[in-house]
Scaffold this motif. Structure first.
Motif, PDB file in Angstrom:
ATOM      1  N   SER A 196       6.456   9.298   2.196  1.00  0.00           N
ATOM      2  CA  SER A 196       5.014   9.121   1.994  1.00  0.00           C
ATOM      3  C   SER A 196       4.486  10.071   0.927  1.00  0.00           C
ATOM      4  CB  SER A 196       4.264   9.339   3.309  1.00  0.00           C
ATOM      5  OG  SER A 196       4.581   8.336   4.254  1.00  0.00           O
ATOM      6  N   ALA A 199       5.464   8.640  -2.445  1.00  0.00           N
ATOM      7  CA  ALA A 199       4.590   7.523  -2.781  1.00  0.00           C
ATOM      8  C   ALA A 199       3.208   8.009  -3.203  1.00  0.00           C
ATOM      9  CB  ALA A 199       4.477   6.571  -1.597  1.00  0.00           C
ATOM     10  N   SER A 200       2.692   9.023  -2.524  1.00  0.00           N
ATOM     11  CA  SER A 200       1.371   9.559  -2.866  1.00  0.00           C
ATOM     12  C   SER A 200       1.362  10.210  -4.242  1.00  0.00           C
ATOM     13  CB  SER A 200       0.929  10.574  -1.814  1.00  0.00           C
ATOM     14  OG  SER A 200       0.743   9.954  -0.558  1.00  0.00           O
ATOM     15  N   ARG A 316       8.369   0.609   2.827  1.00  0.00           N
ATOM     16  CA  ARG A 316       7.087  -0.107   2.855  1.00  0.00           C
ATOM     17  C   ARG A 316       6.024   0.688   3.606  1.00  0.00           C
ATOM     18  NH1 ARG A 316      10.692  -4.602   3.773  1.00  0.00           N
ATOM     19  NH2 ARG A 316      10.731  -5.942   1.916  1.00  0.00           N
ATOM     20  N   GLY A 319       4.513   3.298   1.542  1.00  0.00           N
ATOM     21  CA  GLY A 319       3.620   2.871   0.464  1.00  0.00           C
ATOM     22  C   GLY A 319       4.326   2.383  -0.777  1.00  0.00           C
ATOM     23  N   MET A 320       5.607   1.992  -0.655  1.00  0.00           N
ATOM     24  CA  MET A 320       6.373   1.460  -1.777  1.00  0.00           C
ATOM     25  C   MET A 320       6.943   0.104  -1.388  1.00  0.00           C
ATOM     26  SD  MET A 320       8.458   4.857  -3.071  1.00  0.00           S
ATOM     27  CE  MET A 320       8.656   5.672  -1.473  1.00  0.00           C
ATOM     28  N   GLU A 321       7.084  -0.769  -2.367  1.00  0.00           N
ATOM     29  CA  GLU A 321       7.632  -2.095  -2.109  1.00  0.00           C
ATOM     30  C   GLU A 321       9.058  -2.183  -2.649  1.00  0.00           C
ATOM     31  OE1 GLU A 321       8.276  -5.694  -0.657  1.00  0.00           O
ATOM     32  OE2 GLU A 321       6.470  -4.475  -0.266  1.00  0.00           O
ATOM     33  N   LYS A 338       5.747   1.584  -6.571  1.00  0.00           N
ATOM     34  CA  LYS A 338       4.385   1.899  -6.113  1.00  0.00           C
ATOM     35  C   LYS A 338       3.441   0.878  -6.769  1.00  0.00           C
ATOM     36  CE  LYS A 338       0.836   4.478  -4.671  1.00  0.00           C
ATOM     37  NZ  LYS A 338       0.672   5.863  -5.172  1.00  0.00           N
ATOM     38  N   ASN A 340       0.014   0.239  -5.940  1.00  0.00           N
ATOM     39  CA  ASN A 340      -1.357   0.660  -6.197  1.00  0.00           C
ATOM     40  C   ASN A 340      -1.625   1.989  -5.519  1.00  0.00           C
ATOM     41  OD1 ASN A 340      -2.058   0.030  -3.374  1.00  0.00           O
ATOM     42  ND2 ASN A 340      -1.959  -2.125  -4.054  1.00  0.00           N
TER      43      ASN A 340
END
Length: 340
Positions: A196, A199-200, A316, A319-321, A338, A340
């Motif tokens: 996380s 991703a941030s 996911r 925050g990542m696909e 990432k 958005n």
């Protein structure tokens, strides 16, 4: 088993003699490293059961032993990851679409050259940001890389990527890379926090490439962490020498034996040190008496093994696909973006 850690940094003067000041960001000082070691040793050696983070394996001697481990017939992960990169680096470069490669725990940057070559051939590469806690590792790798890749901006960062992700440079759209199976050293809750945090820190459109050792036959896993030549045992026991040197300790490595265990429920390997008999030792810097009963164990590492669906679900949630998966059946490289 991770390929990066906390070896002793070079003094700043020695470092600056090999790397120009404007090519290096120092987010982690030797005093910071010492404070973290003292905190971890105090917490881990007074816990029940006892534990230490695996990053303290990697002083100079530990790094040498790990390099030996990567060449052992039983230890497949390094060869497997290298093979995947050799076969698929071009596809990775195309899928990532990045301008800068940012590598967490870069170490000697050996496998990284396969990615750099592919990214350069793809035509978008502008720079490389190696991130490591070891000033020594950066001082060894960066001058050679600047000669091999003239015209490419190389900006090293001395940092603890558990703490400094948001402060890393932003020289164009980045491919974040965490190779070597390092992600397996995080227990699930800590891994979720770490993913996380990555991703941030990522910008929309940036990608994350992660190396993953896969679940396989337990006997093969055990042999990879308890080799016949005893190199992994020496590597594990070396952490006691690190404590002795850095914290004025008198732990005797001969009082302990190396143990590797496969945890079928959590699907990870644990490396431990087991006291051969009662142990009474002292860490002078901490004014700490360290006591082990006979047979008591100190956990020095977990190395989680992965399956595709669960780790993609974790990405996911962070925050990542996930977009791509490359594997040889033993090891995998996963790419996630990432959005958005």
């Amino acid at each position: 088993m991770r390929s990066c850690g906390v070896p002793r940094p070079l003094p700043p003067g020695d470092l600056m003699s090999t790397i120009e000041a404007d090519q290096l960001d120092v987010l982690l000082s030797p005093d910071d490293l010492r404070s973290v070691l003292e905190r971890d040793a105090l917490r881990g050696l007074t816990a029940s059961p006892k534990w230490l983070p695996p990053k303290y394996f990697y002083d100079d001697r530990g790094s040498e032993l790990f390099e030996q481990i990567t060449r052992l017939p039983e230890y497949y992960p390094t060869r497997a990851e290298h093979g995947i990169l050799q076969s698929h680096a071009g596809e990775i470069a195309t899928a990532a679409g990045c301008e800068t490669l940012l590598e967490l725990g870069s170490g000697s940057s050996t496998k990284t050259r396969l990615l750099l070559d592919a990214l350069r051939d793809a035509g978008d590469l502008r720079g490389y940001v190696p991130v490591d806690v070891s000033a020594g590792a950066l001082s060894e790798s960066m001058p050679a890389l600047k000669q091999e890749y003239p015209g490419m901006e190389i900006r090293g960062v001395i940092a603890d990527f558990d703490a400094h992700l948001g402060a890393l440079p932003l020289p164009g759209r980045r491919l974040w890379a965490l190779l070597g199976g390092t992600i397996g050293n995080y227990p699930p809750a800590e891994r979720a926090q770490f993913l996380s945090a990555i991703a941030s820190a990522m910008q929309p459109g940036e990608a994350f490439l992660v190396g993953l050792d896969l679940v396989k036959e337990p006997g093969r896993l055990m042999r990879a962490y308890d080799d016949a030549a005893g190199v992994t045992a020496a590597f594990n026991l070396n952490v006691l020498s690190v404590l002795n040197r850095e914290l004025d300790g008198d732990l005797d490595p001969s009082d302990f034996e190396h143990v590797a265990i496969w945890d079928d429920v959590n699907e990870w390997i644990e490396m431990r040190l087991r006291a051969r008999g009662p142990v009474h030792a002292r860490l002078g810097v901490l004014d700490l008496e360290v006591v082990f009963d006979g047979g008591e164990e100190l956990r020095t590492e977990i190395s989680a093994k992965f399956r595709r669906e669960p780790i993609e679900a974790e990405l996911r949630v962070a925050g990542m696909e996930p977009t791509h998966w490359w594997t040889d059946g033993d090891f995998a490289l996963a790419l996630a973006r990432k959005e958005n």
